[in-house]
Design a protein around this motif. Sequence first.
Motif, short mmCIF file in Angstrom:
data_model
loop_
_atom_site.label_atom_id
_atom_site.label_comp_id
_atom_site.label_asym_id
_atom_site.label_seq_id
_atom_site.Cartn_x
_atom_site.Cartn_y
_atom_site.Cartn_z
N THR A 170 0.72 -1.27 -0.02
CA THR A 170 -0.04 0.09 0.13
C THR A 170 0.90 1.35 0.00
O THR A 170 0.71 2.28 -0.60
CB THR A 170 -0.93 0.09 1.29
OG1 THR A 170 -1.73 -1.36 1.21
CG2 THR A 170 -1.87 1.21 1.34
N TRP A 171 1.95 1.23 0.80
CA TRP A 171 2.78 2.44 0.76
C TRP A 171 3.53 2.57 -0.66
O TRP A 171 3.52 3.82 -1.12
CB TRP A 171 3.94 2.14 1.92
CG TRP A 171 4.66 3.36 1.88
CD1 TRP A 171 4.74 4.27 2.79
CD2 TRP A 171 6.10 3.39 1.40
NE1 TRP A 171 5.72 5.25 2.48
CE2 TRP A 171 6.88 4.66 1.69
CE3 TRP A 171 6.86 2.68 0.58
CZ2 TRP A 171 7.98 5.17 1.32
CZ3 TRP A 171 8.33 3.14 0.23
CH2 TRP A 171 8.65 4.27 0.40
N ILE A 172 4.21 1.57 -1.30
CA ILE A 172 4.55 1.65 -2.60
C ILE A 172 3.59 2.29 -3.47
O ILE A 172 4.03 3.14 -4.49
CB ILE A 172 5.04 0.18 -3.15
CG1 ILE A 172 6.31 -0.34 -2.03
CG2 ILE A 172 5.52 0.30 -4.33
CD1 ILE A 172 6.74 -1.75 -2.41
N GLY A 173 2.38 1.78 -3.30
CA GLY A 173 1.30 2.36 -4.36
C GLY A 173 1.13 3.56 -3.99
O GLY A 173 0.98 4.51 -5.00
N GLY A 174 1.04 4.24 -2.80
CA GLY A 174 0.90 5.54 -2.43
C GLY A 174 2.00 6.38 -3.07
O GLY A 174 1.79 7.60 -3.48
N GLN A 175 3.53 5.82 -3.00
CA GLN A 175 4.43 6.61 -3.47
C GLN A 175 4.77 6.53 -5.12
O GLN A 175 4.97 7.54 -5.41
CB GLN A 175 5.75 5.89 -2.70
CG GLN A 175 5.63 6.22 -1.10
CD GLN A 175 5.68 7.59 -0.93
OE1 GLN A 175 6.54 8.68 -1.13
NE2 GLN A 175 4.80 7.99 0.13
N LEU A 176 4.67 5.42 -5.66
CA LEU A 176 4.98 5.43 -7.06
C LEU A 176 3.75 4.94 -7.83
O LEU A 176 3.86 4.51 -8.99
CB LEU A 176 5.96 4.10 -7.08
CG LEU A 176 7.17 4.27 -6.17
CD1 LEU A 176 8.25 3.23 -6.35
CD2 LEU A 176 8.07 5.57 -6.71
N GLY A 177 2.48 4.73 -7.34
CA GLY A 177 1.32 4.22 -8.09
C GLY A 177 1.21 2.84 -7.92
O GLY A 177 1.87 2.08 -7.67
N TRP A 178 -0.15 2.41 -8.16
CA TRP A 178 -0.59 0.99 -7.92
C TRP A 178 -0.06 0.08 -8.81
O TRP A 178 0.12 -1.12 -8.34
CB TRP A 178 -2.08 0.81 -8.19
CG TRP A 178 -2.63 0.94 -9.50
CD1 TRP A 178 -2.98 2.24 -10.20
CD2 TRP A 178 -2.67 0.11 -10.62
NE1 TRP A 178 -3.44 2.02 -11.36
CE2 TRP A 178 -3.26 0.60 -11.57
CE3 TRP A 178 -2.53 -1.22 -10.46
CZ2 TRP A 178 -3.52 -0.23 -12.91
CZ3 TRP A 178 -2.79 -2.23 -11.57
CH2 TRP A 178 -3.23 -1.49 -12.91
N ARG A 179 0.56 0.38 -9.73
CA ARG A 179 1.08 -0.48 -10.88
C ARG A 179 2.44 -0.91 -10.20
O ARG A 179 2.90 -1.92 -10.30
CB ARG A 179 1.56 -0.14 -12.14
CG ARG A 179 0.09 0.33 -12.88
CD ARG A 179 0.41 0.96 -14.37
NE ARG A 179 -0.90 1.66 -14.84
CZ ARG A 179 -1.70 0.68 -15.59
NH1 ARG A 179 -1.22 -0.70 -15.87
NH2 ARG A 179 -2.77 1.30 -16.11
N ALA A 180 3.02 -0.01 -9.45
CA ALA A 180 4.52 -0.38 -8.64
C ALA A 180 4.15 -1.39 -7.62
O ALA A 180 4.92 -2.36 -7.51
CB ALA A 180 5.21 0.76 -8.32
N THR A 181 2.95 -1.35 -7.06
CA THR A 181 2.36 -2.32 -6.03
C THR A 181 2.65 -3.69 -6.67
O THR A 181 2.99 -4.81 -5.97
CB THR A 181 1.42 -2.14 -5.47
OG1 THR A 181 1.34 -0.80 -4.69
CG2 THR A 181 0.78 -3.20 -4.42
N MET A 182 2.21 -3.98 -7.83
CA MET A 182 2.05 -5.15 -8.41
C MET A 182 3.28 -5.84 -8.95
O MET A 182 3.66 -6.95 -8.93
CB MET A 182 1.06 -5.31 -9.68
CG MET A 182 -0.23 -4.68 -9.60
SD MET A 182 -1.37 -5.15 -7.97
CE MET A 182 -1.51 -6.67 -8.55
N ILE A 183 4.26 -4.79 -9.26
CA ILE A 183 5.76 -5.23 -9.44
C ILE A 183 6.22 -5.73 -8.26
O ILE A 183 7.00 -6.82 -8.40
CB ILE A 183 6.35 -3.98 -10.30
CG1 ILE A 183 5.80 -3.86 -11.60
CG2 ILE A 183 7.97 -4.29 -10.22
CD1 ILE A 183 6.51 -2.44 -12.24
N TYR A 184 6.21 -5.11 -7.08
CA TYR A 184 6.47 -5.36 -5.73
C TYR A 184 6.12 -6.79 -5.22
O TYR A 184 6.95 -7.85 -4.94
CB TYR A 184 6.10 -4.47 -4.77
CG TYR A 184 5.83 -4.98 -3.19
CD1 TYR A 184 7.01 -5.34 -2.52
CD2 TYR A 184 4.48 -5.12 -3.01
CE1 TYR A 184 6.79 -5.55 -1.50
CE2 TYR A 184 4.24 -5.53 -1.78
CZ TYR A 184 5.55 -6.12 -0.47
OH TYR A 184 5.14 -6.42 0.47
N VAL A 185 4.88 -7.32 -5.71
CA VAL A 185 4.45 -8.56 -5.43
C VAL A 185 5.13 -9.69 -6.62
O VAL A 185 5.46 -10.57 -5.92
CB VAL A 185 2.85 -8.66 -5.72
CG1 VAL A 185 2.10 -10.09 -5.77
CG2 VAL A 185 1.99 -7.91 -4.70
#
Length: 414
Positions: A170-185
């Motif tokens: 969630t923090w990554i998404g807030g900083q870099l956008g939700w697409r970065a969250t999926m890359i994190y996963v």
Amino acid sequence: MTTHGTRPGSRSAGAANGARSSLPPWLPALFLLAFSFGTDDLIIAGILPDVSRDLDVSVAMGGQLVTVFALTFALGAPVAAFLTARLPRRRVLIGAAAVFVLANLGAALAPAYGPLLVARIISGLAAATAAPAAFAIAATAAPEGRQGRYLAIVGAGLTTSLVAGVPAGTWIGGQLGWRATMIYVAAVALVAGIGLLLTLPPLPGGERARLGDRLAPLRRPATAAALLAMIPSGAGGMMSYVYITEIVGRIGGIRGSAVAPLIVAVGLAGIVGAFVGGQLVDALGALRALMVLMCGVLAAPLLMVVLGVSGGPYPVPVVALVLVLYGLATWGIAPATQAWLLERGNGPGAANELIALNNSAMFLGFSLAGGIGGLVLETNGPLAVPAAAAGCVLVSLALFWAGFTSERRRRVSR
């Protein structure tokens, strides 16, 4: 308790990984893979507003990205387990992990809601294929007397995702956008897959058998009842978590940002509970550990109701203590259930399918938790949520008891 250290491939795996006192290197990799699955399941909730806004869909429609993953997992797990039963476990696990990584990368690149929904279905199928295999490997390759602990470590990966994976994503998404969250996963799963590729020893699949032979343990009343019981157990266990903000607001007057530490406390208690559940399995046997933990799963929501109707608001430490009990019992039950089902399986293939059915039942329960809890919340208020959760757990206990009693009678009649 029947252990599985003597199953095909398990002794060689244990020997390849050294002494009893040290963990094999593939076990943390299984933990990390389970962590990525748990994160992917719930992460959409943390980035839902951004996803809905970016793809121009309603929040309600965006929320179906969570539902489709859970339902795909629930319906796909037993089918995938049967189709892959004869394949070597290492190949199944690493292959499914690779598909999971690619699906999440595809989600990050999705140009519209439709492709994102497809990516979520594929990632759910990959998780449904890998998760039962991961638990079966942990149990069948565990040294004698440590089956419960190995199962708990893999299960703790799912629990840890609640307090670490989802907040971080969630923090990554807030900083870099939700697409970065999926890359994190995808990155987390990639690290886990590489770890398994480098450390997991070859483990055989099951022997050739028909579906009826694989699922022969379901003819036992206790086994069938236990799997059916996991649906209301999953619903009752998850319901209070889904609506935790409303519950703690009612019994403790705790709202807003003050709820966050309590959610973390539940997650931390769940991690401890998973390990405690594994220890109880090794100490008491799977069935006794299961009954002890089910009583705890029932006691926690009942205590919430009692506190709510008897007064309040109560001090934060009191509320936190109730939530810790809830987390300990709710997430501690998984190792006991899985270990008990593994005792019913006839060989690694059947064991894998039983765990898949168990995971499927739990995820069906999870999908019911939000609907049932939301209905009773709207009609009767926050205290109705833990009351309904306790009712679901009572149904689960009744099913367990009916199955075990029926099987005991059959044994006596013989």
